[in-house]
Scaffold this motif. Structure first.
Motif, mmCIF file in Angstrom:
data_model
loop_
_atom_site.group_PDB
_atom_site.id
_atom_site.type_symbol
_atom_site.label_atom_id
_atom_site.label_comp_id
_atom_site.label_asym_id
_atom_site.label_seq_id
_atom_site.Cartn_x
_atom_site.Cartn_y
_atom_site.Cartn_z
ATOM 1 N N THR A 148 45.941 41.617 42.765
ATOM 2 C CA THR A 148 45.113 42.814 42.669
ATOM 3 C C THR A 148 43.648 42.430 42.534
ATOM 4 O OG1 THR A 148 46.933 43.942 41.532
ATOM 5 C CG2 THR A 148 44.783 44.992 41.432
ATOM 6 N N ALA A 149 42.809 42.979 43.423
ATOM 7 C CA ALA A 149 41.369 42.725 43.332
ATOM 8 C C ALA A 149 40.822 43.371 42.070
ATOM 9 C CB ALA A 149 40.664 43.301 44.567
ATOM 10 N N PRO A 150 39.836 42.767 41.367
ATOM 11 C CA PRO A 150 39.191 41.498 41.734
ATOM 12 C C PRO A 150 39.896 40.274 41.144
ATOM 13 C CG PRO A 150 38.082 42.459 39.847
ATOM 14 C CD PRO A 150 39.239 43.373 40.168
ATOM 15 N N ASP B 74 42.417 38.659 42.003
ATOM 16 C CA ASP B 74 42.941 37.660 42.942
ATOM 17 C C ASP B 74 41.916 36.541 43.154
ATOM 18 O OD1 ASP B 74 41.252 39.498 44.148
ATOM 19 O OD2 ASP B 74 42.282 39.454 46.076
ATOM 20 N N LYS B 75 40.659 36.805 42.764
ATOM 21 C CA LYS B 75 39.617 35.773 42.877
ATOM 22 C C LYS B 75 38.842 35.661 41.567
ATOM 23 C CE LYS B 75 38.946 36.286 47.827
ATOM 24 N NZ LYS B 75 38.744 37.558 48.532
ATOM 25 N N THR C 245 30.988 35.934 41.001
ATOM 26 C CA THR C 245 30.664 36.376 42.353
ATOM 27 C C THR C 245 29.378 37.174 42.318
ATOM 28 O OG1 THR C 245 33.045 36.696 42.687
ATOM 29 C CG2 THR C 245 31.594 37.504 44.415
ATOM 30 N N VAL D 87 26.964 40.047 43.360
ATOM 31 C CA VAL D 87 27.203 41.378 43.902
ATOM 32 C C VAL D 87 25.886 42.011 44.326
ATOM 33 C CG1 VAL D 87 29.351 41.816 42.649
ATOM 34 C CG2 VAL D 87 27.186 42.410 41.579
ATOM 35 N N TYR E 296 25.882 39.815 38.960
ATOM 36 C CA TYR E 296 27.107 39.062 39.222
ATOM 37 C C TYR E 296 28.276 39.764 38.557
ATOM 38 C CZ TYR E 296 24.122 35.084 40.413
ATOM 39 O OH TYR E 296 23.199 34.266 40.983
ATOM 40 N N GLN E 297 29.458 39.528 39.111
ATOM 41 C CA GLN E 297 30.647 39.893 38.348
ATOM 42 C C GLN E 297 31.391 38.611 38.007
ATOM 43 O OE1 GLN E 297 32.900 42.601 40.829
ATOM 44 N NE2 GLN E 297 34.225 40.960 41.571
ATOM 45 N N VAL F 85 34.971 37.390 36.709
ATOM 46 C CA VAL F 85 36.344 37.867 36.568
ATOM 47 C C VAL F 85 37.213 36.838 35.852
ATOM 48 C CG1 VAL F 85 38.402 38.615 37.857
ATOM 49 C CG2 VAL F 85 36.120 39.290 38.635
ATOM 50 N N GLU G 78 36.016 45.633 30.494
ATOM 51 C CA GLU G 78 34.748 45.308 31.141
ATOM 52 C C GLU G 78 33.615 45.305 30.133
ATOM 53 O OE1 GLU G 78 35.547 47.291 35.505
ATOM 54 O OE2 GLU G 78 34.450 48.459 34.030
#
Ligand code: CUA
Length: 153
Positions: free
Chosen positions: A47-49, A51-52, A56, A58, A65-66, A68, A120
């Protein structure tokens, strides 16, 4: 005639029971306060995000940045990340199994990760240094081993 009374009583009880369930489900649905998004704990990896995992860049958001994280007994993924100093970062985290904590020592980040929920928190890393991410919810035998590092450079 008595049957009618009992039937009415039965239906009234049922309605009462259902509204109690409905009301508690409604309030439970609002818990916990910082976690508005839900996720299937068994599908976190796809499930994104989530899965990575990691940092990252943005575009077009209030943050730069995010970052995760996926927590599971007894580690965080990623184990280490580098964040540019001054970057405004939205940390997005969840857990694949039990409740874990997500506290970043020396910052104002302190979240609770609950299975089924996405936590978050947005913050700016102003000072360079190594920040330790630790689990502050007892989650089992390896609880004290759970950590990750955020390197702000
Ligand atoms: Cu994870 Cu304590």
């Amino acid at each position: 005639k008595f049957e009618k009374i009992w039937l009415t009583f039965g239906i009234a009880t049922l309605v009462m029971f259902l509204s109690v369930v409905g009301v508690s489900a409604f309030y439970m649905g609002n818990q916990p306060p910082s976690c508005n998004l839900t996720i299937d704990p068994e599908k976190v990896d796809t499930t994104a995000p989530f899965d990575k995992p990691g940092l990252t860049k943005v575009e077009g958001k209030e943050w730069d940045y995010q970052l995760v994280y996926v927590a599971s007994a007894f580690s965080y993924n990623p184990i280490k990340v580098q964040v540019p100093v001054g970057a405004k970062v939205k940390v997005i985290a969840t857990t694949k199994d039990v409740i874990h904590g997500f506290e970043v020592a020396g910052t104002n980040i302190n979240m609770m990760l609950e299975p089924g929920y996405v936590s978050e928190f947005t913050t700016t890393f102003d000072k360079p240094g190594e920040y330790l991410v630790v689990c502050n919810e007892y989650c089992g035998t390896g609880h004290h081993l759970m950590q990750s590092t955020i390197e702000v450079t």
